[in-house]
Design a protein around this motif. Structure first.
Motif, PDB file in Angstrom:
ATOM      1  N   ASP A  33      12.996   4.295  -3.426  1.00 11.66           N
ATOM      2  CA  ASP A  33      12.272   3.723  -1.498  1.00 11.66           C
ATOM      3  C   ASP A  33      11.941   2.101  -1.157  1.00 11.66           C
ATOM      4  N   GLU A  34      11.621   1.552  -0.398  1.00  7.35           N
ATOM      5  CA  GLU A  34      10.916   1.096  -0.324  1.00  7.35           C
ATOM      6  C   GLU A  34       9.097   1.101   0.494  1.00  7.35           C
ATOM      7  N   HIS A  35       9.625   2.227   1.241  1.00 10.52           N
ATOM      8  CA  HIS A  35       8.646   2.649   1.795  1.00 10.52           C
ATOM      9  C   HIS A  35       7.345   3.402   0.722  1.00 10.52           C
ATOM     10  N   ARG A  36       8.553   4.654   0.640  1.00 11.24           N
ATOM     11  CA  ARG A  36       7.232   5.191  -1.135  1.00 11.24           C
ATOM     12  C   ARG A  36       6.622   4.448  -1.673  1.00 11.24           C
ATOM     13  N   ARG A  37       7.243   3.094  -2.032  1.00  8.88           N
ATOM     14  CA  ARG A  37       7.091   2.534  -3.675  1.00  8.88           C
ATOM     15  C   ARG A  37       5.840   2.158  -2.850  1.00  8.88           C
ATOM     16  N   ARG A  38       5.435   1.896  -1.236  1.00  9.42           N
ATOM     17  CA  ARG A  38       4.221   1.166  -0.807  1.00  9.42           C
ATOM     18  C   ARG A  38       3.009   1.693  -1.656  1.00  9.42           C
ATOM     19  N   PHE A  39       2.794   2.960  -0.921  1.00  9.05           N
ATOM     20  CA  PHE A  39       2.180   4.242  -1.587  1.00  9.05           C
ATOM     21  C   PHE A  39       2.115   4.038  -2.865  1.00  9.05           C
ATOM     22  N   TYR A  40       2.436   3.830  -4.212  1.00 11.15           N
ATOM     23  CA  TYR A  40       2.722   3.693  -5.555  1.00 11.15           C
ATOM     24  C   TYR A  40       2.228   2.010  -5.891  1.00 11.15           C
ATOM     25  N   VAL A  41       2.196   1.371  -4.973  1.00 14.00           N
ATOM     26  CA  VAL A  41       2.045   0.628  -5.026  1.00 14.00           C
ATOM     27  C   VAL A  41       0.418  -0.603  -4.961  1.00 14.00           C
ATOM     28  N   VAL A  42       0.087  -0.021  -3.675  1.00 15.62           N
ATOM     29  CA  VAL A  42      -1.372   0.215  -2.567  1.00 15.62           C
ATOM     30  C   VAL A  42      -2.291   1.225  -3.720  1.00 15.62           C
TER      31      VAL A  42
END
Length: 246
Positions: free
Chosen positions: A36-45
């Motif tokens: 999921d693109e939105h959830r992946r942002r949390f992991y990346v940040v």
């Protein structure tokens, strides 16, 4: 310039490097397979936060990112300017994590990041400027005013927007917001009574250790609390941000 680091400072910086590295590896593993693109942002940040901090702590451990400042009437201070470079990059990312969790609008994100950058830049100027204690404390006060304004936005605007999220998401936001408020409040207190203000009630080795503990809690601890429950992140609604973008 490469400085000699030894004693309690070296131990603290070594622990900080190891702790940040372990957190980075753990966050990469936790984010594997996330589609999921939105959830992946949390992991990346969150991984970026500890990754940047790992490099900063390793450089300080190796004696890089340290300078000496001659303060009129106070002698020579040993300043870890790399610490401020780390904070300048990682603290806005922490705020972005909170903003993503709240589903906030871009305007609120810009205000938070702007206040945060102002706080760090003025704090860094207070640390590295070859000025006396009075000016250093005045700059500390200005940096603290930026911090108070940041807390106001966190506790009011961002919290109001997070209240529109589901119960579990709002509860997680409140936990992380309170963690940031408590830990970030400790930083200027350590600075005030440490060596960089020239008050010097806290010696450099202890000061370095306290900043390391705060950093690990604010970055690795924050990250584990945020990423440990995929089902909570799955409930985050980016609707406020999306509406603003539209």
């Amino acid at each position: 310039m490469v400085a000699q680091v030894s004693g309690l400072e070296q131990i603290a910086l070594g622990i900080g490097t190891l702790g940040m590295a372990i957190g980075t590896v753990a966050f990469i593993a936790m984010g594997r397979g996330e589609s999921d693109e939105h959830r992946r942002r949390f992991y990346v940040v969150t991984t970026l936060i500890t990754g940047i901090a790992t490099v900063a702590y390793l450089l300080m451990f190796l004696g890089i990112g340290i300078t000496e400042v001659r303060v009129p009437g106070e002698g020579v201070l040993r300043i870890y300017w790399m610490r401020y470079a780390d904070w300048l990059l990682t603290t806005p990312l922490l705020l972005v994590d909170l903003a993503l969790l709240a589903g906030t609008d871009r305007g609120t994100i810009y205000r938070l990041v702007g206040l945060d950058v102002g706080m760090i830049v003025v704090g860094a100027a207070a640390a590295v400027a070859p000025v006396g204690q009075t000016v250093r404390l005045a700059l500390w006060a200005v940096s603290s005013l930026f911090f108070v304004a940041l807390l106001y936005v966190l506790a009011n605007q961002l919290s109001a927007q997070a209240a529109w999220q589901s119960g579990e998401v709002a509860a997680l936001f409140s936990t992380l917001r309170n963690l940031i408020i408590v830990l970030w409040t400790a930083y200027p207190i350590v600075w005030l009574f440490g060596t960089e203000s020239t008050i010097g009630l806290i010696p450099l080795g202890v000061e370095t250790t306290l900043f390391m503990i705060l950093d690990l809690a604010a970055k690795v601890g924050f990250g584990f609390l945020l990423l440990r429950s995929r089902h909570v992140l799955a409930e985050v609604s980016p609707s406020a941000s999306a509406a603003t973008a539209d």
